[in-house]
Design an enzyme around this catalytic site. Structure first.
Site, PDB file in Angstrom:
ATOM      1  N   GLU A 213      23.438  45.601  46.525  1.00 36.71           N
ATOM      2  CA  GLU A 213      23.345  46.554  47.494  1.00 36.71           C
ATOM      3  C   GLU A 213      22.180  46.621  48.599  1.00 36.71           C
ATOM      4  O   GLU A 213      22.361  47.328  49.647  1.00 36.71           O
ATOM      5  CB  GLU A 213      23.773  47.814  46.742  1.00 36.71           C
ATOM      6  CG  GLU A 213      22.383  48.522  46.157  1.00 36.71           C
ATOM      7  CD  GLU A 213      22.684  49.592  45.175  1.00 36.71           C
ATOM      8  OE1 GLU A 213      21.861  50.341  45.277  1.00 36.71           O
ATOM      9  OE2 GLU A 213      23.576  49.360  44.416  1.00 36.71           O
TER      10      GLU A 213
ATOM     11  N   SER B 210      30.202  44.723  38.295  1.00 35.06           N
ATOM     12  CA  SER B 210      29.440  45.176  37.058  1.00 35.06           C
ATOM     13  C   SER B 210      30.139  46.470  36.780  1.00 35.06           C
ATOM     14  O   SER B 210      30.268  46.917  35.839  1.00 35.06           O
ATOM     15  CB  SER B 210      28.171  45.502  37.165  1.00 35.06           C
ATOM     16  OG  SER B 210      27.576  46.140  38.076  1.00 35.06           O
TER      17      SER B 210
ATOM     18  N   ARG C 154      40.225  46.463  47.073  1.00 37.37           N
ATOM     19  CA  ARG C 154      39.112  46.289  46.300  1.00 37.37           C
ATOM     20  C   ARG C 154      39.521  46.132  44.765  1.00 37.37           C
ATOM     21  O   ARG C 154      40.402  46.807  44.180  1.00 37.37           O
ATOM     22  CB  ARG C 154      38.010  47.437  46.239  1.00 37.37           C
ATOM     23  CG  ARG C 154      37.621  47.850  47.753  1.00 37.37           C
ATOM     24  CD  ARG C 154      36.420  48.819  47.667  1.00 37.37           C
ATOM     25  NE  ARG C 154      35.106  48.533  47.106  1.00 37.37           N
ATOM     26  CZ  ARG C 154      34.132  49.335  46.872  1.00 37.37           C
ATOM     27  NH1 ARG C 154      34.268  50.093  47.459  1.00 37.37           N
ATOM     28  NH2 ARG C 154      33.161  48.972  46.101  1.00 37.37           N
TER      29      ARG C 154
ATOM     30  N   ARG D 159      30.728  42.501  53.416  1.00 31.30           N
ATOM     31  CA  ARG D 159      29.393  42.461  54.131  1.00 31.30           C
ATOM     32  C   ARG D 159      28.750  41.284  54.518  1.00 31.30           C
ATOM     33  O   ARG D 159      27.906  41.602  55.502  1.00 31.30           O
ATOM     34  CB  ARG D 159      28.360  43.179  52.967  1.00 31.30           C
ATOM     35  CG  ARG D 159      28.980  44.778  52.715  1.00 31.30           C
ATOM     36  CD  ARG D 159      27.926  45.367  51.824  1.00 31.30           C
ATOM     37  NE  ARG D 159      28.181  46.885  51.647  1.00 31.30           N
ATOM     38  CZ  ARG D 159      27.816  47.567  50.603  1.00 31.30           C
ATOM     39  NH1 ARG D 159      26.849  47.115  49.606  1.00 31.30           N
ATOM     40  NH2 ARG D 159      27.968  48.812  50.831  1.00 31.30           N
TER      41      ARG D 159
END
Length: 449
Positions: A334, A187, A140, A365
């Site tokens: 999300e 963000s 990540r 995702r």
């Protein structure tokens, strides 16, 4: 290393035989809890967090701050379970700020808030702080925080990976000042710098120089919470330059804060009302909030439901029909897995846009949703920045989660309407939503599964 049996177990997602009619007490917000922990740890006086979320991500945050010397005392009333009770009403955490210290070792798990919010805190510690985590955490992006901290005066060893594992060599203070970052992948890069900035000698001026900035509500949440503890923050919304945030150095106040319910974690329960044509009440839904999950009221209404926000909470009612939607989810990425699950059951196609950054979340995702829905008979295709979903009759099968809590709840939503869906590793929901299987069973009025 032995495999945790919970990671391979298959959970039979309950199939709804009738419309749901339930009240669901959703535990506290992960995003608010973890920001509140950081701000309380940096304050000049003790503070209280009431109804905090107790989940893997928040316990990792609390544990990391304790490693750096912060006192966090937990109180639980007899009416509250170890997971915070039905609504966490009996739980409070008292945070006792102290001189931040090293050496320390921080386990970030796979929590974006921990891996990104705490390196700036560690730069203020007196000594080295090592950060490590789950294998997925190594993949990540963290370069936005690492590069910015170096510009602001920190020394960080990451072997030039721009990712975990790494060591922040805290010197007890940080110069701060102006810095440019590209936060287009998260963000959280902006929030990470803003949260600790009041403790920097010169504060900070963060200038985003990349493409579009995702999840702006989360930055607004950070700004609102900073202001609530006495920080002076200038933002684009308050008349400042576009994509520039300035925080003035100064002491932070201790607060007595009650954590809002996690509105994004309310999503599967609202979706249940939509999918079954039923009714769900979420108590204590705030009238004003910066949580991205508040947008569910608008999105799920457009998809066929209706809602009423009252003093006691939000009542959401399904109509018995589910409509497709064309929607930009860039600010609320999300929510994408749950919306995709509902869209797969709709009466018309859907296009979900603005969420290319989801490829860098707990898992990719977009790829995961495409694969898992299609393996149940769906017709989902990835686009450059999202998904196109054409509803088709679905069938049972295994729905893999990739250690991603929102994949697990998406599979549960589909299981309401499709018999025979089995969720692999439903235990991953403990990342942000403890006891999800019990909450789900309670909503449906069935015994725990």
């Amino acid at each position: 290393m032995p495999v945790n049996p919970a990671h391979t177990a298959l959970w039979p997602a309950p199939h709804a035989s009738e419309a749901v009619d339930a009240t669901v007490h959703v535990p506290g917000s992960k995003s608010v809890t973890n920001r509140a922990l950081v701000l309380a740890a940096l304050a000049s006086e003790p503070g209280w967090l009431r109804r905090p979320l107790r989940s893997r991500d928040t316990l990792l945050m609390a544990g990391a701050l304790r490693e750096m010397g912060v006192g966090i005392e937990e109180t639980v009333s007899s009416s509250s379970s170890v997971a915070g009770g039905a609504d966490g009403a009996g739980e409070a955490w008292r945070v006792l700020p102290a001189g931040l210290r090293g050496p320390a070792t921080v386990d970030v798990g796979n929590a974006g808030t921990v891996m990104r919010f705490l390196p700036p805190v560690a730069a203020l510690a007196d000594g080295p702080v090592r950060f490590d985590g789950d294998p997925r955490s190594y993949e990540r992006p963290l370069n936005g925080v690492i590069d910015a901290l170096r510009v602001l005066g920190a020394r960080i060893d990451d072997d030039d990976r721009g990712a975990l594992p790494l060591t922040v060599h805290g010197s007890g203070a940080l110069d701060g000042g102006p810095v440019e970052i590209d936060a287009s992948s998260s963000s959280q890069f902006v929030s990470a710098l803003l949260l600790s900035a009041p403790r920097f000698n010169q504060g900070v001026e963060v200038r985003h120089i990349g493409s579009s900035l995702p999840s702006m509500p989360h930055i607004r949440m950070t700004v609102d919470m900073l202001r609530a503890v006495g920080a002076q923050v200038d933002t684009p919304e308050s008349g400042g330059e576009p994509n520039v945030w300035r925080v003035t150095p100064g002491a932070l106040l201790g607060r007595d804060l009650t954590i809002e319910p996690d509105l994004s974690n309310a999503q599967p329960f609202l979706a249940a009302a939509l999918v079954t044509g039923g009714r769900v009440l979420i108590p204590d839904w705030p009238a004003r909030t910066t949580q991205p999950g508040d947008r569910l009221r608008e999105i799920f209404t457009e998809m066929g439901g209706s809602c009423e926000l009252a003093d006691y909470g939000l009542v959401f009612t399904g109509s018995g029909s589910i409509h497709g939607i064309d929607v930009d989810l860039g600010d609320v990425g999300e929510l994408t897995p749950g919306i995709a699950a509902v869209a797969a059951l709709a009466d018309s196609p859907s296009t979900l846009r603005g969420v290319s950054h989801l490829r860098l979340h707990e898992t990719d995702r977009l790829a995961a949703l495409t694969k898992e829905i299609n393996e149940l008979g769906g017709d989902v295709t990835e686009t450059a920045d999202g998904l196109h979903i054409r509803p088709r009759p679905l069938h049972g099968g295994i729905f893999h989660t990739y250690d991603d809590h929102r994949m697990a709840t998406a599979g549960a939503i589909i299981g309401l309407a499709v018999a025979g869906v089995q969720i692999e590793n439903v235990a991953t929901t403990a990342k942000t939503l403890p006891d999800f299987p019990d909450l789900w069973a309670g909503m449906l009025g069935v015994s725990g599964v």
